[in-house]
Enzyme design. Sequence first.
Site, short mmCIF file in Angstrom:
data_model
loop_
_atom_site.label_atom_id
_atom_site.label_comp_id
_atom_site.label_asym_id
_atom_site.label_seq_id
_atom_site.Cartn_x
_atom_site.Cartn_y
_atom_site.Cartn_z
N GLU A 209 0.88 -1.17 0.00
CA GLU A 209 0.00 0.00 0.00
C GLU A 209 0.92 1.21 0.00
OE1 GLU A 209 -3.38 0.15 0.02
OE2 GLU A 209 -3.62 -2.02 -0.04
N CYS A 243 -2.08 9.65 2.49
CA CYS A 243 -1.65 8.99 1.24
C CYS A 243 -2.58 9.31 0.08
CB CYS A 243 -1.56 7.49 1.44
SG CYS A 243 -3.08 6.76 2.04
#
Length: 455
Positions: A209, A243
Amino acid sequence: MNISDLVKNQKAAFSQGILRTHEDRTRCLKLLRDLVSENEEALCNAVAQDFGKPYVEAFATEIYTLLHEIDFHLKHLAKWMKPESVSGSIAVFPSKSVIYNRPFGTVLVIGAWNYPIHLALMPVIGALSAGNTVILKPSELATHTSALLAKLTDHYFESRVFKVVEGAVDETRELLSQPFDKIFFTGSTRVGKIVMKAAAEQLIPVNLELGGKSPTIVHHDANLDVSAKRIWWGKTINAGQTCVAPDFVLIHESVKEQFIEKSKEVLNTFFKNDYVTGSNYCRIINEDHFDRLKGLLESSNVIFGGSTNRETLFIEPAIIDAKWDDPIMQEEIFGPLLPVLSYKNESEIVEQLTARPAPLALYLFTEKQELQHLILERVPFGGGCFNETVTHLGNPHLPFGGVGSSGMGSYHGKYSFETFTRKQGVLKKPIWPDPDLKYPPYDESKIKWLKKWLV
Ligand code: NAD
């Protein structure tokens, strides 16, 4: 206990079937729920100590999201665990075919610092729900949260089921040399490559991720009042250290100036120029990141905001008039600076975005179906929203993950269960009939029959 013994103990517990049944896994998920809900205040305070995160933000993005995810797993786990009977084919007739959902074994979860509770525990929910034992390595940059997670995990869990190992690069390296059955990593693309290389040495499957520059496209038909609010909300939560934060805005040239004016209004309404108390707005995690962001500010054409204070690690949100080859457009910003670039026509959007690494998220503000379709079809990105930012993460029915340099694999909800589950296909054949057709010696008649039946 040292890391190697810890892994051995967890592997032994897994082999003994410690999380085999639905009851075992449910018990663990409930323990994790207790860990989070009974310590809400302490956890939010730890994140506040780490980088001044306001309580409302900490509750909404770290606590609530986890409780919601755990409840989702508790509700659906029995159904997800069920073996699935699938059709046979003439080649295997008569028989039954079944797919079993098996846990990998002992898994390693490595977390990032920016949502230090959420990013640590969200994958752990999926790992436990799928029946794996887990070792979690939170980020050392969120020091208080990492220490608290270690303490709480020891209090709620047996170390052979779930254990936190604290540390930085050395400890992570040691962990990566262990024979884990799966690794789930959240962090930068740079470290993602290190993790994948280490995993390749032992052929350990990985989920990565990672990050990237998430574009936010604003077309000329967009409602600029709402768009500016939603974009700046996505950019300023966690002070842009998210993010999936909108990294930059790519806006139709005819509405660029209007958007900039709306942005100023929004920032004034959100923060009323009161950043001092830290009750509405985070600090930057450390001096290194502060200096990096300050450098980006200094090399940019700042048209609003951007004041800084190194002592308090404060950076005011900044609107930046940018061009594609500016330094700020060459790396993930991961802070409250928003470059605004413009386009003339829709093909330019596709051209510019596909010339760059595929982002983790993409946001598009328009009601125009053709443009939505064009972006969906032509521009690769992990996931995203139309006329909204960031909140696709909040729906456990949606997979969350990147593509290319923004990551591989996905999780959340059922996708978390599947990420930590391997599919085992089993064919069950009755003893009778057992025709000679497939056995040697082979002859002309056998090929004739095979062709007749199979082709
Ligand atoms: P990072 O890659 O620096 O660190 C992540 C983890 O890797 C930490 O636990 C750290 O201890 C470990 N690590 C650091 N250097 C290492 C090395 N040389 N060898 C082995 N392990 C090492 O990332 P970060 O600064 O914590 O997080 C920011 C990055 O993570 C951004 O790029 C952001 O986009 C990305 N991110 C992605 C997601 C997502 O869900 N896709 C979520 C949050 C953050």
